[in-house]
Design a protein around this motif. Structure first.
Motif, short mmCIF file in Angstrom:
data_model
loop_
_atom_site.label_atom_id
_atom_site.label_comp_id
_atom_site.label_asym_id
_atom_site.label_seq_id
_atom_site.Cartn_x
_atom_site.Cartn_y
_atom_site.Cartn_z
N GLY A 82 55.01 9.06 33.93
CA GLY A 82 56.21 9.30 33.14
C GLY A 82 57.51 9.35 33.91
N ARG A 83 57.50 9.04 35.20
CA ARG A 83 58.71 9.22 36.00
C ARG A 83 59.88 8.35 35.53
NH1 ARG A 83 60.74 13.32 39.17
NH2 ARG A 83 62.72 12.52 39.90
N SER A 84 59.63 7.11 35.19
CA SER A 84 60.74 6.23 34.79
C SER A 84 61.36 6.72 33.48
CB SER A 84 60.26 4.78 34.66
OG SER A 84 59.25 4.66 33.68
N TRP A 85 60.54 7.26 32.59
CA TRP A 85 61.04 7.85 31.35
C TRP A 85 61.98 9.01 31.67
CZ3 TRP A 85 60.91 12.68 29.15
CH2 TRP A 85 61.12 12.79 27.77
N LEU A 86 61.59 9.85 32.61
CA LEU A 86 62.41 10.99 33.01
C LEU A 86 63.75 10.54 33.58
CD1 LEU A 86 62.93 13.98 33.61
CD2 LEU A 86 61.59 13.71 35.72
N GLU A 87 63.74 9.50 34.40
CA GLU A 87 64.99 9.02 34.99
C GLU A 87 65.96 8.57 33.90
OE1 GLU A 87 65.74 9.35 38.02
OE2 GLU A 87 63.79 9.84 38.91
N GLU A 88 65.44 7.93 32.87
CA GLU A 88 66.29 7.50 31.76
C GLU A 88 66.80 8.72 30.98
OE1 GLU A 88 66.07 4.77 27.70
OE2 GLU A 88 64.64 4.41 29.33
N LEU A 89 65.94 9.68 30.76
CA LEU A 89 66.33 10.89 30.05
C LEU A 89 67.50 11.58 30.75
CD1 LEU A 89 65.77 13.21 27.95
CD2 LEU A 89 64.38 14.24 29.77
N LEU A 90 67.44 11.71 32.06
CA LEU A 90 68.48 12.41 32.81
C LEU A 90 69.86 11.76 32.61
CD1 LEU A 90 66.56 13.21 36.12
CD2 LEU A 90 67.13 14.79 34.26
N LYS A 91 69.88 10.45 32.49
CA LYS A 91 71.14 9.75 32.23
C LYS A 91 71.70 10.13 30.86
CE LYS A 91 69.79 5.78 35.08
NZ LYS A 91 69.42 4.34 35.06
N ILE A 92 70.80 10.27 29.89
CA ILE A 92 71.22 10.65 28.54
C ILE A 92 71.80 12.07 28.54
CG2 ILE A 92 70.40 11.16 26.20
CD1 ILE A 92 68.29 8.93 26.65
N ILE A 93 71.13 12.98 29.21
CA ILE A 93 71.58 14.37 29.25
C ILE A 93 72.95 14.46 29.93
CG2 ILE A 93 71.07 16.69 30.10
CD1 ILE A 93 69.20 15.56 27.88
N GLU A 94 73.10 13.78 31.05
CA GLU A 94 74.37 13.82 31.77
C GLU A 94 75.49 13.26 30.92
OE1 GLU A 94 76.20 12.45 36.09
OE2 GLU A 94 74.05 12.78 35.84
N LYS A 95 75.23 12.16 30.23
CA LYS A 95 76.25 11.55 29.36
C LYS A 95 76.62 12.51 28.23
CE LYS A 95 78.82 8.27 27.51
NZ LYS A 95 78.16 7.17 26.75
N ASN A 96 75.62 13.15 27.63
CA ASN A 96 75.89 14.07 26.53
C ASN A 96 76.74 15.25 26.99
OD1 ASN A 96 74.53 12.53 24.69
ND2 ASN A 96 72.71 13.81 24.60
N TYR A 97 76.47 15.75 28.19
CA TYR A 97 77.28 16.85 28.72
C TYR A 97 78.74 16.40 28.89
CZ TYR A 97 79.24 20.18 32.06
OH TYR A 97 80.06 21.09 32.69
N GLU A 98 78.94 15.23 29.46
CA GLU A 98 80.31 14.74 29.68
C GLU A 98 81.03 14.51 28.36
OE1 GLU A 98 81.77 14.80 32.44
OE2 GLU A 98 80.02 15.21 33.70
N VAL A 99 80.30 14.00 27.36
CA VAL A 99 80.89 13.78 26.04
C VAL A 99 81.30 15.10 25.41
CG1 VAL A 99 80.35 13.09 23.66
CG2 VAL A 99 79.77 11.57 25.57
N MET A 100 80.42 16.08 25.44
CA MET A 100 80.71 17.40 24.89
C MET A 100 81.93 18.00 25.58
SD MET A 100 79.91 20.02 22.88
CE MET A 100 78.19 19.96 22.34
N LYS A 101 81.93 17.96 26.90
CA LYS A 101 83.04 18.54 27.66
C LYS A 101 84.36 17.85 27.36
CE LYS A 101 84.30 19.87 32.39
NZ LYS A 101 83.84 19.91 33.80
N LYS A 102 84.34 16.53 27.28
CA LYS A 102 85.56 15.76 27.05
C LYS A 102 86.17 16.10 25.68
CE LYS A 102 87.27 10.98 27.32
NZ LYS A 102 87.92 10.82 25.99
N ILE A 103 85.35 16.08 24.64
CA ILE A 103 85.87 16.33 23.30
C ILE A 103 86.44 17.75 23.19
CG2 ILE A 103 85.22 16.60 20.87
CD1 ILE A 103 83.17 14.35 21.30
N LEU A 104 85.72 18.72 23.71
CA LEU A 104 86.15 20.11 23.58
C LEU A 104 87.40 20.40 24.40
CD1 LEU A 104 82.75 22.05 23.70
CD2 LEU A 104 84.11 21.48 21.68
N THR A 105 87.40 19.98 25.66
CA THR A 105 88.50 20.39 26.55
C THR A 105 89.75 19.54 26.37
OG1 THR A 105 87.61 19.03 28.37
CG2 THR A 105 86.92 21.35 28.26
N GLU A 106 89.61 18.33 25.88
CA GLU A 106 90.82 17.56 25.58
C GLU A 106 91.58 18.17 24.41
OE1 GLU A 106 90.08 13.40 25.10
OE2 GLU A 106 89.91 13.04 27.27
#
Length: 389
Positions: free
Chosen positions: A282-306
């Motif tokens: 399952g390692r390659s699945w995990l690597e893809e997941l981490l990209k999704i989580i990081e993007k979601n964090y940046e999206v959340m932060k951008k919308i709220l703090t802007e």
């Protein structure tokens, strides 16, 4: 390996179908329970399907590959050389640290935690008739840190017997640095304090941070038990399978005696099969997941703090849980009404986790599709505007 979003409403999902039971309202948008809205890796689905197809579900003997898959994972990705004889079973990490509290301490003993922290830690202490001791984390500009002087003084003053450690730290998303781990464990070793290191989020590490297994930073085998699982990493909580790593034979023997008393010596076949498959393939699945989580964090932060620059988000170094302080705009005593009644969101409220100023915080689960994060962030912004801020 593709990470696939799955609609989970009406699937007996606690997160999606359990909001009425937890929040007394059924129409809240759920971003609370720490599991994912993503299908497990394809390899796990295929192996479980093959097991179902064979059609017999009698007593199951875990194969050698189950433990070797875990041992190889720890070695390859966490530089931890785990020996098979150190491994013990619990259906979940929560059960594991509750059982270890009972194994290593007596009623009335003092047990320490570092709020804001995963609230079942406190329950494991209080519900087992131990006495709660808190060394509260200090907020920095971007994250949190431990007050080492307070930590050690609390241990001395209260004659603490056990410390329940969260690494990475839930809910604040902190990944502990090597020097911090050494200092924590040195203090505990000096004062003969047992340490339960909850490392269930060990694989969910973002932005180039390095998760270091507590057991690898020095000679702490006499005091240290590590608890971890594939459940957070691969969304397998329903399979009820976790690991306790207990290098010290004396502690293992105590744990074995305890599990004999409660007649718990293993789990179900589906958990063993799912965990082995995930760790093996399952390692390659995990690597893809981490990209999704990081993007979601940046999206959340951008919308709220802007929209509202004084909203504060703890730097997400690990986990898929965002710790957000709305205190510049919403008073702690207004938080439940604002989030639940105005925003119609189901989140974990900061007050659940203890610590200073947590009442103005919420914990948001980022393990969902980006559209859901955008929706939730925009709702918060819109409701703040309606609040005339």
């Amino acid at each position: 390996m593709e990470v696939k979003y799955r609609e989970r409403k009406n699937t007996n999902s606690m997160k999606w179908d359990g909001t009425k039971a937890r929040f007394s309202e059924a129409d809240l948008f759920p971003l609370w329970v720490a599991d994912m809205d993503f299908e497990v890796p394809k390899c796990v689905k295929e192996e479980l399907a093959a097991y179902v197809e064979q059609g017999t579900f009698g007593y199951y003997l875990p194969p050698e590959e189950y433990s070797s898959a875990f041992i190889n994972w720890e070695k390859n990705y966490h530089k931890y050389e785990v020996q098979k004889e150190w491994i013990r079973f619990a259906p979940g990490v929560v059960q594991g640290f509750n059982w270890m509290v009972q194994t290593l301490t007596k009623p009335g003993d003092h047990v320490l935690i570092t709020p804001p922290v995963y609230f079942p830690f406190e329950k494991a202490i209080v519900n087992n008739q131990r006495k709660l001791v808190e060394s509260i984390l200090r907020r920095t500009e971007t994250s949190y840190e431990l007050d080492f002087a307070d930590f050690e003084q609390k241990i001395i003053d209260k004659q603490v017997k056990l410390f329940i450690f969260c690494s990475p730290h839930n809910p604040v998303g902190k990944v502990w640095k090597r020097e911090e781990l050494v200092k924590i464990l040195d203090i505990c070793k000096k004062h003969q304090v047992y340490v339960l290191s909850d490392e269930i989020h060990q694989d969910l590490i973002l932005k180039g941070n390095e998760q270091i297994a507590s057991a690898t930073v020095g000679d702490y085998d006499d005091i240290l038990v590590t608890l971890t699982s594939a459940t957070k990493t691969f969304n397998l909580a329903g399979c009820q399978n976790s690991f306790l790593i207990i290098p010290k034979e004396e502690i293992r023997n105590k744990y074995d005696e305890f599990t004999k008393e409660i007649a718990m010596d293993g789990g179900n076949a589906f958990g063993y099969i799912a965990v082995r498959s995930a760790y093996e393939n399952g390692r390659s699945w995990l690597e893809e997941l981490l990209k999704i989580i990081e993007k979601n964090y940046e999206v959340m932060k951008k919308i709220l703090t802007e929209a509202y620059p004084d909203i504060w988000l703890s730097d997400l170094q690990g986990t898929y849980l965002s710790w957000i302080d709305l205190g510049a705009y919403v008073k702690p005593e207004e938080m439940v009404d604002f989030i639940q009644n105005k925003c119609k969101l189901a989140v974990n409220f900061g007050s659940w986790f203890g610590g200073n100023d947590s009442g103005s915080c919420i914990r948001v689960n980022l393990a969902t599709k980006e559209e859901n994060i955008i929706k939730a962030a925009n709702i918060i912004v819109e409701q703040l505007k309606i609040k005339n801020i």
